[in-house]
Design a protein around this motif. Structure first.
Motif, PDB file in Angstrom:
ATOM      1  N   VAL A 252      29.556  22.406  31.453  1.00  0.00           N
ATOM      2  CA  VAL A 252      30.354  21.877  30.443  1.00  0.00           C
ATOM      3  C   VAL A 252      31.223  20.696  31.332  1.00  0.00           C
ATOM      4  CG1 VAL A 252      31.656  21.687  28.517  1.00  0.00           C
ATOM      5  CG2 VAL A 252      30.230  23.922  28.888  1.00  0.00           C
ATOM      6  N   LEU A 253      30.594  19.665  31.159  1.00  0.00           N
ATOM      7  CA  LEU A 253      31.419  18.464  31.933  1.00  0.00           C
ATOM      8  C   LEU A 253      31.976  17.485  30.967  1.00  0.00           C
ATOM      9  CD1 LEU A 253      29.394  19.535  34.031  1.00  0.00           C
ATOM     10  CD2 LEU A 253      28.855  17.176  35.033  1.00  0.00           C
ATOM     11  N   HIS A 254      32.798  16.755  31.636  1.00  0.00           N
ATOM     12  CA  HIS A 254      33.353  15.435  30.667  1.00  0.00           C
ATOM     13  C   HIS A 254      32.397  14.743  30.222  1.00  0.00           C
ATOM     14  CE1 HIS A 254      35.613  11.943  29.509  1.00  0.00           C
ATOM     15  NE2 HIS A 254      35.099  11.334  30.558  1.00  0.00           N
ATOM     16  N   GLN A 255      32.350  14.495  28.898  1.00  0.00           N
ATOM     17  CA  GLN A 255      31.301  13.821  28.154  1.00  0.00           C
ATOM     18  C   GLN A 255      31.614  12.307  28.531  1.00  0.00           C
ATOM     19  OE1 GLN A 255      28.784  15.599  26.537  1.00  0.00           O
ATOM     20  NE2 GLN A 255      29.780  16.915  27.836  1.00  0.00           N
ATOM     21  N   ALA A 256      31.437  11.494  29.631  1.00  0.00           N
ATOM     22  CA  ALA A 256      31.461  10.409  29.802  1.00  0.00           C
ATOM     23  C   ALA A 256      30.452   9.251  29.209  1.00  0.00           C
ATOM     24  CB  ALA A 256      31.770  10.020  31.221  1.00  0.00           C
ATOM     25  N   ALA A 258      25.972   9.909  28.787  1.00  0.00           N
ATOM     26  CA  ALA A 258      24.874  10.559  29.020  1.00  0.00           C
ATOM     27  C   ALA A 258      24.031  10.624  30.192  1.00  0.00           C
ATOM     28  CB  ALA A 258      23.902  10.394  27.760  1.00  0.00           C
ATOM     29  N   ARG A 259      24.070   9.235  30.659  1.00  0.00           N
ATOM     30  CA  ARG A 259      23.545   8.922  32.179  1.00  0.00           C
ATOM     31  C   ARG A 259      24.153   9.606  33.266  1.00  0.00           C
ATOM     32  NH1 ARG A 259      22.499   3.073  33.362  1.00  0.00           N
ATOM     33  NH2 ARG A 259      24.518   2.714  32.544  1.00  0.00           N
ATOM     34  N   ILE A 260      25.592   9.719  33.121  1.00  0.00           N
ATOM     35  CA  ILE A 260      26.245  10.578  34.259  1.00  0.00           C
ATOM     36  C   ILE A 260      25.710  11.886  34.348  1.00  0.00           C
ATOM     37  CG2 ILE A 260      28.426  11.092  34.682  1.00  0.00           C
ATOM     38  CD1 ILE A 260      29.584   8.582  33.963  1.00  0.00           C
ATOM     39  N   LEU A 261      25.776  12.334  33.234  1.00  0.00           N
ATOM     40  CA  LEU A 261      25.070  13.817  32.993  1.00  0.00           C
ATOM     41  C   LEU A 261      23.909  14.047  33.509  1.00  0.00           C
ATOM     42  CD1 LEU A 261      26.361  14.779  29.208  1.00  0.00           C
ATOM     43  CD2 LEU A 261      27.739  15.158  31.660  1.00  0.00           C
ATOM     44  N   ALA A 262      22.995  13.139  33.131  1.00  0.00           N
ATOM     45  CA  ALA A 262      21.652  13.459  33.870  1.00  0.00           C
ATOM     46  C   ALA A 262      21.743  13.140  35.597  1.00  0.00           C
ATOM     47  CB  ALA A 262      20.667  12.252  33.067  1.00  0.00           C
ATOM     48  N   ALA A 263      22.597  12.412  35.883  1.00  0.00           N
ATOM     49  CA  ALA A 263      22.577  11.904  37.546  1.00  0.00           C
ATOM     50  C   ALA A 263      23.113  13.044  37.971  1.00  0.00           C
ATOM     51  CB  ALA A 263      23.537  10.796  37.578  1.00  0.00           C
ATOM     52  N   VAL A 264      24.260  13.770  37.324  1.00  0.00           N
ATOM     53  CA  VAL A 264      24.685  15.007  37.945  1.00  0.00           C
ATOM     54  C   VAL A 264      23.874  16.284  38.090  1.00  0.00           C
ATOM     55  CG1 VAL A 264      26.520  16.703  37.851  1.00  0.00           C
ATOM     56  CG2 VAL A 264      27.100  14.414  37.569  1.00  0.00           C
ATOM     57  N   ASN A 284      33.082   9.223  24.182  1.00  0.00           N
ATOM     58  CA  ASN A 284      33.905   9.768  25.256  1.00  0.00           C
ATOM     59  C   ASN A 284      35.323  10.182  24.494  1.00  0.00           C
ATOM     60  OD1 ASN A 284      35.781   9.977  27.365  1.00  0.00           O
ATOM     61  ND2 ASN A 284      34.863   8.412  28.572  1.00  0.00           N
ATOM     62  N   THR A 285      35.593  11.126  24.667  1.00  0.00           N
ATOM     63  CA  THR A 285      37.133  11.705  23.992  1.00  0.00           C
ATOM     64  C   THR A 285      37.960  12.031  25.041  1.00  0.00           C
ATOM     65  OG1 THR A 285      36.284  13.779  23.407  1.00  0.00           O
ATOM     66  CG2 THR A 285      36.200  12.250  21.536  1.00  0.00           C
ATOM     67  N   LEU A 311      33.137  24.327  34.181  1.00  0.00           N
ATOM     68  CA  LEU A 311      33.774  23.127  33.583  1.00  0.00           C
ATOM     69  C   LEU A 311      34.000  22.165  34.597  1.00  0.00           C
ATOM     70  CD1 LEU A 311      36.336  25.238  31.491  1.00  0.00           C
ATOM     71  CD2 LEU A 311      33.554  24.639  31.044  1.00  0.00           C
ATOM     72  N   ALA A 312      33.586  20.864  34.409  1.00  0.00           N
ATOM     73  CA  ALA A 312      33.971  19.955  35.511  1.00  0.00           C
ATOM     74  C   ALA A 312      34.441  18.742  34.726  1.00  0.00           C
ATOM     75  CB  ALA A 312      33.087  19.708  36.269  1.00  0.00           C
ATOM     76  N   GLY A 313      35.501  17.723  35.332  1.00  0.00           N
ATOM     77  CA  GLY A 313      35.669  16.478  34.721  1.00  0.00           C
ATOM     78  C   GLY A 313      36.159  15.555  36.055  1.00  0.00           C
ATOM     79  N   PHE A 314      36.162  14.303  35.485  1.00  0.00           N
ATOM     80  CA  PHE A 314      36.244  13.103  36.181  1.00  0.00           C
ATOM     81  C   PHE A 314      37.244  11.999  35.551  1.00  0.00           C
ATOM     82  CE2 PHE A 314      35.531   8.872  37.940  1.00  0.00           C
ATOM     83  CZ  PHE A 314      35.898   9.061  39.202  1.00  0.00           C
ATOM     84  N   GLY A 315      38.208  11.263  36.089  1.00  0.00           N
ATOM     85  CA  GLY A 315      38.670  10.414  35.316  1.00  0.00           C
ATOM     86  C   GLY A 315      39.542   9.593  36.275  1.00  0.00           C
ATOM     87  N   GLY A 316      40.510   8.785  35.555  1.00  0.00           N
ATOM     88  CA  GLY A 316      41.440   7.630  36.214  1.00  0.00           C
ATOM     89  C   GLY A 316      42.264   8.578  37.035  1.00  0.00           C
ATOM     90  N   GLY A 317      42.593   7.819  38.248  1.00  0.00           N
ATOM     91  CA  GLY A 317      43.703   8.270  39.244  1.00  0.00           C
ATOM     92  C   GLY A 317      43.236   7.596  40.516  1.00  0.00           C
ATOM     93  N   LEU A 318      42.094   7.790  40.995  1.00  0.00           N
ATOM     94  CA  LEU A 318      41.241   8.784  40.367  1.00  0.00           C
ATOM     95  C   LEU A 318      41.365  10.169  40.587  1.00  0.00           C
ATOM     96  CD1 LEU A 318      37.950   6.960  41.845  1.00  0.00           C
ATOM     97  CD2 LEU A 318      38.739   6.562  39.714  1.00  0.00           C
ATOM     98  N   THR A 319      40.801  10.948  39.451  1.00  0.00           N
ATOM     99  CA  THR A 319      40.856  12.429  39.535  1.00  0.00           C
ATOM    100  C   THR A 319      39.660  13.189  39.598  1.00  0.00           C
ATOM    101  OG1 THR A 319      41.588  12.587  37.265  1.00  0.00           O
ATOM    102  CG2 THR A 319      43.457  12.480  38.972  1.00  0.00           C
ATOM    103  N   TRP A 320      39.499  14.451  39.885  1.00  0.00           N
ATOM    104  CA  TRP A 320      38.591  15.111  39.519  1.00  0.00           C
ATOM    105  C   TRP A 320      38.876  16.503  39.737  1.00  0.00           C
ATOM    106  CZ3 TRP A 320      38.618  11.871  43.714  1.00  0.00           C
ATOM    107  CH2 TRP A 320      38.700  12.566  44.711  1.00  0.00           C
TER     108      TRP A 320
END
Length: 333
Positions: A252-256, A258-264, A284-285, A311-320
C-alpha cells in the motif's frame, strides 16, 4: 517485551463533490485521455467553499474510532501539509470536535510521507508509555493551494482523509507496526514546494509573487526519486521484518501516480497486482493517500487477516518512509 503500536481501527472520508477529467478538460487545455495516460486518474474529490482539512479529519477520525469500537484515544496525531490555518495546529481542534478535549494533539508535516511519519511518531509514543492509544489521521485539501490555471497539478491532486486507531500491544500481534524506515534529503526541497507564505519569504518584507503562493512540483525528477526511494525503503523494511519482498501479499504505497506504482513494482520484481491502488477514483490525496487506499482495500475485502502488508510513502522535503504489519481482523466502517 517492548510495546508496539497495533492497528485496531480504520476509517476514511472524501468530500462529496467529484471533479471528473471531462470537467477539467472543459476548463483547461487538457483531455480525459491526456490525464489518464499520464496519471491513471479519472476523477478526484474536492471540498466545498468554506470547508477545510479539519472537517475531513474529523469525519475520518470518527469512522476509525467506530471501527475500533471505542469512543476515545489518548493522543491525536494529524499528518497534513494544508492545516486549517498556519497557527495553531489543526489537531487540537480535531480532537476537541471528536470529544477528546484534554488529550495530546499535534500536527506532523511531511507532505505525502506524512502519514508514515505520523505512524512512526505515534508508535514511539505508545512504546514509551506516553499513552495507550493514538488516533493517527492523514488529511489534506490540496485543491486549496493549486494554481487554477495549472492543468498538471489540478489533474493530479484531490482532497480526502484517512485514519487509524492504534493501541499499545505486542510486536508479534496481528496489526503490529514494525520495521519502520524514515528518510529525508533537504538538498532537493525545491522539487516539491510552495515557495511563498513562510518565514523566509515573509522576512523579506516584500509581497509574494502570486505564482509562488501555489504548490509547484518538478515532475520528472520527482518521479525518479519517488521510485528509487520507495523501492529502497521497502527493501529495508522487509529485511528488518525478516521477510523477502516476494513474501509480501500487498503493498500500500502513496498514490502519487499509477506509473510510479508500476515502476516500483518493476524495480522490486513483484507483480503489479499486489499493489493496492485507488488513484483512479480519488487522485493524489497527499497525507491521506495511504490510509484512504488501505480503507478502500479493506472495505473491498482485498486485505485479509494474516496477510503481510507493507506501507510506503514519498513526498516533499524530500521525505520517504515505510513500515510493515501482518493485517489484523478489522471491522470496516
Amino acid at each position: 517485551m517492548s510495546r508496539a503500536a497495533v492497528v485496531a481501527g480504520l476509517g476514511s472520508w472524501v468530500p462529496p463533490t467529484v471533479v471528473s477529467n471531462a470537467e477539467l478538460a472543459a476548463q483547461l487545455d487538457t483531455s480525459d485521455e491526456w490525464i489518464r495516460t499520464r496519471t491513471g486518474i479519472r476523477q478526484r474529490h474536492v471540498i466545498e467553499p468554506g470547508s477545510a482539512t479539519g472537517d475531513l479529519a474529523v469525519a475520518a477520525g470518527r469512522r476509525a474510532l467506530a471501527s475500533a469500537g471505542v469512543d476515545g484515544a489518548d493522543l491525536v496525531v494529524l499528518a497534513t501539509s494544508t492545516p486549517d490555518q498556519p497557527c495553531p495546529a489543526t489537531a487540537p481542534e480535531v480532537a476537541s470536535r471528536l470529544g477528546l478535549t484534554g488529550v495530546g494533539a499535534f500536527d506532523v508535516a511531511a507532505v505525502c510521507t506524512g502519514f508514515v511519519y505520523a505512524l512512526a511518531t505515534a508508535a514511539g509514543l505508545l512504546a514509551t508509555g506516553v499513552g495507550d492509544s493514538a488516533l493517527v489521521i492523514g488529511a489534506d485539501t490540496f485543491s486549496t493551494i493549486l494554481d487554477p490555471a495549472d492543468r498538471t497539478t489540478r489533474a493530479i491532486f484531490g482532497d480526502g482523509a484517512g485514519a487509524v486507531l492504534l493501541r499499545a500491544g505486542e510486536p508479534g500481534e496481528l496489526g503490529a507496526l514494525n520495521g519502520f524506515v524514515l528518510g529525508s534529503d533537504g538538498t532537493r526541497r525545491e522539487l516539491i514546494e510552495v515557495p511563498a507564505g513562510g518565514s523566509r519569504q515573509r522576512s523579506t518584507g516584500r509581497p509574494a509573487d502570486p505564482a509562488d503562493t501555489y504548490f509547484a512540483m518538478q515532475g520528472k525528477p520527482v518521479f525518479a526519486e519517488a521510485v528509487a526511494m520507495m523501492a529502497s525503503s521497502i527493501r529495508t523494511t522487509t529485511e528488518r521484518m525478516g521477510w523477502s519482498v516476494a513474501q509480501i501479499d500487498h503493498f500500500v504505497l502513496h498514490q502519487a501516480n499509477a506509473r510510479i506504482l508500476a515502476a516500483v513494482a518493476q524495480r522490486l520484481e513483484v507483480p503489479l497486482e499486489r499493489f493496492v491502488s485507488n488513484i483512479e477514483r480519488v487522485g493524489n490525496t497527499v497525507a491521506a493517500s495511504i490510509p484512504l487506499a488501505m480503507a478502500d482495500a479493506a472495505r473491498e475485502g482485498r486485505l485479509g487477516a494474516g496477510q503481510r502488508v507493507v506501507l510506503a510513502g514519498f513526498g516533499g522535503g524530500l521525505t520517504w518512509g515505510s513500515t510493515a504489519l501482518t493485517w489484523p481482523d478489522l471491522k470496516t466502517v
